[in-house]
Design an enzyme around this catalytic site. Sequence first.
Site, PDB file in Angstrom:
ATOM      1  CB  CYS A 170       6.770  12.337 121.141  1.00 18.91           C
ATOM      2  SG  CYS A 170       7.699  12.141 119.503  1.00 18.91           S
TER       3      CYS A 170
HETATM    4  C1  LIG Z   1       4.685  18.029 121.283  1.00 24.84           C
HETATM    5  C2  LIG Z   1       4.004  18.145 120.102  1.00 24.84           C
HETATM    6  O1  LIG Z   1       3.543  19.040 119.375  1.00 24.84           O
HETATM    7  N1  LIG Z   1       3.902  16.916 119.470  1.00 24.84           N
HETATM    8  C3  LIG Z   1       4.602  16.607 119.409  1.00 24.84           C
HETATM    9  C4  LIG Z   1       4.532  16.416 120.881  1.00 24.84           C
HETATM   10  O2  LIG Z   1       5.769  16.757 121.046  1.00 24.84           O
HETATM   11  C5  LIG Z   1       7.017  16.179 120.542  1.00 24.84           C
HETATM   12  C6  LIG Z   1       7.983  16.758 121.240  1.00 24.84           C
HETATM   13  O3  LIG Z   1       8.463  17.911 120.586  1.00 24.84           O
HETATM   14  C7  LIG Z   1       6.981  16.378 119.109  1.00 24.84           C
HETATM   15  O4  LIG Z   1       8.075  15.425 118.773  1.00 24.84           O
HETATM   16  C8  LIG Z   1       5.852  16.130 118.607  1.00 24.84           C
HETATM   17  O5  LIG Z   1       6.090  16.936 117.446  1.00 24.84           O
END
Ligand SMILES: CC(=O)NC1CO[C@H](CO)[C@@H](O)[C@@H]1O
Length: 839
Positions: free
Chosen positions: A403
């Site tokens: 994301c």
């Molecule tokens: C945020 C993260 O650690 N990596 C992610 C980046 O963030 C999004 C939103 O939470 C997560 O879906 C993903 O795990």
Amino acid sequence: WDASAPRLTPGYSPRELRESEFGRLAETVYLDHAGATLFPQSQLTNFTKDLMENVYGNPHSQNITSKLTHDTVEQVRYRVLAHFHTMPEDYSMVFTSGSTAALKLVAEAFPWVSRGPEKSGSQFCYLTDNHTSVVGMRKVAEAMHVTYTPVSPEDMWSAEEQSAVACDPDCQLPHLFCYPAQSNFSGTRYPLSWIEEVKSGRLRPVNVPGKWFVLLDAASYVSTSPLDLSAHQADFVPISFYKIFGFPTGLGALLVNNRVAPLLRKSYFGGGTAAAYLVGEDFYISRPSVAERFEDGTISYLDVIALKHGFDALERLTGGMENIARHTFALARYTHAALSSLCYPNGAPVVRIYSDSEFSSPDVQGPIINFNVLDDSGNVIGYSEVDKMASLYNIHLRTGCFCNTGACQRHLGISNEMVKKHLEAGHVCGDNVDLIDGQPTGSVRISFGYMSTFEDAQAFLRFIIATRLRLPGGQPVPQASTGEGGALSAEGKVDCVSRWESTCMDSSVWNNSSSTVNTVGLCPALSKASSTQQTLSEKAAGILPGDRGPHIVTNLYLYPIKSCAAFEVTRWPIGNQGLLYDRSWMVVNHNGICLSQKQEPRLCLIQPFINLQQRIMVIKAKGMEPIEVPLEEGSEQAQICQSKVCTDRVNTYDCGEKISSWLSKFLGRPCHLIKQSSNFQRNAKKKHGKDQFAGITATLSLVNEAQYLLINTSSILELHQHLNTSDENGKEELFLMKDLISRFRANIIMNGTRPFEEETWDEVSIGSLHFQVLGPCHRCQMICINQQTGQRNQDVFQKLSESRARKVNFGVYLMHTSLDSSSPCFLSVGSQVVPVLKE
Ligand SMILES: CC(=O)NC1CO[C@H](CO)[C@@H](O)[C@@H]1O
Ligand SMILES: *Cc1c(COP(=O)(O)O)cnc(C)c1O
Ligand SMILES: *[C@@H]1O[C@H](CO)[C@@H](O)[C@H](O)[C@H]1NC(C)=O
Ligand SMILES: *[C@@H]1O[C@H](CO)[C@@H](O)[C@H](O)[C@H]1NC(C)=O
Ligand SMILES: *[C@@H]1O[C@H](CO)[C@@H](O)[C@H](O)[C@H]1NC(C)=O
Ligand SMILES: *[C@@H]1O[C@H](CO)[C@@H](O)[C@H](O)[C@H]1NC(C)=O
Ligand SMILES: *[C@@H]1O[C@H](CO)[C@@H](O)[C@H](O)[C@H]1NC(C)=O
Ligand SMILES: *[C@@H]1O[C@H](CO)[C@@H](O)[C@H](O)[C@H]1NC(C)=O
Ligand SMILES: *[C@@H]1O[C@H](CO)[C@@H](O)[C@H](O)[C@H]1NC(C)=O
Ligand SMILES: CC(=O)N[C@H]1CO[C@H](CO)[C@@H](O)[C@@H]1O
């Protein structure tokens, strides 16, 4: 491993913690702490004890129980602020459902000034290592006619110190700059000094006059590091608590510097936030504190109480965030060093790491490593294959683009055009399309938490070594210099030998009973008369170049209980969802979630037998008395529950307590047997427009994808040879054909084609029945499970992947399309298979 690294505080021993607080991890190597960390057991026990012993009422009420809640919540607020080295005098805190909600709140409440025809307006700037949530703020800003500008990290690094610009009359124009303290993607840490520099105007993301405010997205950073807000006074700091404590989820906070708090605007007010208001008039005086103004409705107050126990546990178990930061960084640095030194015999690197730092210090790098695995000629191996392999080694990592499209694009060198092209090629966030034209669409991420151990790091490295660095002899070649010699030994290789023991597909006596079954209603009622059938046969005639004799169905299997053992038959009625009773049942856990062999390999030791005459299914398992389950739901089982199979909702009913306790006893965990309701229709998803044929939509049982799966023995033979030639360290590996066949869990096995030829088919007739070929079956790690013993063997998946240029396909899916309901509705061993090739 740097033995001279600062000693951890006495009492903080991740290895001991694993035993005392994280026993549930057992052999699992959990490396997705950036996604969500894990809570310690005592946090939960102390929290539930607290709830059991105290009465917490709604904090908005006025009596004694409410007061207790209110006071506890306020206490937690102080605790959160203290954790970030600040006080209510300097910062306010608003509970939200998480960082994303906190970001949205800022976007909506920031005192933006819209740009007009004559005047300049506010600027919204964000670092291009942009988390999707931050990018979402752009939309809100856009709606308010605010100019938004992405700034790349390079721009910020190289920005010269700005001299003051003449500003009147725009000196007070509010601008917002957002950046993450730690990249969610690569673990890169951006300087906290930017906060002061941007606020003071010395560093301008965009060179316009005005007053700059800074939002520091600390969600990722604070999970493993202390953050001192008295030294780094960001105006807004969103956080999510599950990233720090692992529990509770769905609770976060926005810390707001009190200098900006009075400027925030509130466009909506809900229960609890108003000091007084009149319904009929636009009269609303908000309460004084930011928290009271922005916490709409009733906050998740019991979860807030859980935070107290989270802080307690963290401090008690680790001695504080400084220790966590040191420990997690040391692990990441070690792993990074080992990983980047791994190479193939020809010198080619085994991984490509995406990072902006050399892991020199925790100031520039967090405990996250992002990479792609390469083959010895430098081609990227798709992340979903790495993911599947890792899960065979019981390693949890994260794959995809996280994301964080901005960071992903920047590191992987994906242009905007390519993103659009990928979208056209059918790639969406979160799917399994990991390579397009050989280009990776995402990567692999590992991240450490305070309970991660050196053994975890080693297990991960051994996994990479075992899966990538095999010489023809099969010997893993550790090439990493570990400093302490021998740390990366080859002994991690999981015992590969799976031995044929007994024929569990003992079909016993029930394959003959179909003749008497009432077949009314079994055939799909496909009344559409059509000439398709005729053309099908015509097309089929003589279209087989290099025909190697007749194609014959050699075996038929059904799997009455999803993920349990096969039931072999020689002739079997077909229903409108496939072979009758194929995947009609499934085993679910105490929460009604479907169990598969991926989580519970012992499922394959459960052998169902269907007796159509007596209308029962008999279930057997070693050491258990056989048990009977009626084939149809009785009136007493009226209770319908909703379950999910591969994101589809299905209606099911519970098969009762008796079978439930039988299964629970055998599997050693509470579970139930459920059956798809007979009056429930589940339609296949439309993919590539192929699951429709002459207006027929396939209806499905509890299978994952399609009604039938067909494989050819010659394909398995080919794989068999691969497995044989790569014999391990001189050790005999016995893969019997029958054993291999059973792993692929097909319905129809046939002989007589060249290996993998079925993938070039379009349609096929078997006996007098007609089928549309829907496409290849992408295999998952379940093929590594020996269906006779429940033992895993990673080799099968790896060899298939190697032999098939990494497309782990095997077999094809079929949909029944006979249009003539008078055709006999049986599939039989010995029937001829006549394919029609693709144009
Ligand atoms: C945020 C993260 O650690 N990596 C992610 C980046 O963030 C999004 C939103 O939470 C997560 O879906 C993903 O795990
Ligand atoms: C996780 C994360 C978010 C989003 O947090 P949610 O809890 O999903 O709202 C935002 N930014 C960063 C840097 C993150 O790591
Ligand atoms: C608190 O409020 C609840 C619900 O309104 C009420 O039943 C209870 O009697 C009150 N307790 C006290 C101590 O006021
Ligand atoms: C992140 O910012 C860059 C900046 O140019 C932009 O191109 C990209 O589209 C952004 N990412 C997302 C997901 O919008
Ligand atoms: C949990 O409770 C136990 C026993 O009461 C106590 O020893 C321990 O310190 C508590 N843990 C936390 C995190 O408060
Ligand atoms: C059932 O089919 C299997 C496999 O073809 C065969 O070995 C077995 O003898 C059959 N049993 C009966 C009762 O027909
Ligand atoms: C099916 O098999 C059972 C058990 O072997 C046997 O008793 C029965 O006669 C068979 N039925 C038919 C129709 O062959
Ligand atoms: C594979 O190995 C087994 C056991 O050594 C042997 O029986 C079999 O013939 C071999 N098959 C092939 C195709 O080499
Ligand atoms: C396929 O199996 C059938 C039945 O066992 C046999 O008669 C036929 O010769 C086989 N064909 C090939 C090509 O092996
Ligand atoms: C079991 C079996 O008969 N398999 C056949 C599948 O097709 C190949 C190629 O024609 C045959 O060689 C196999 O014998």
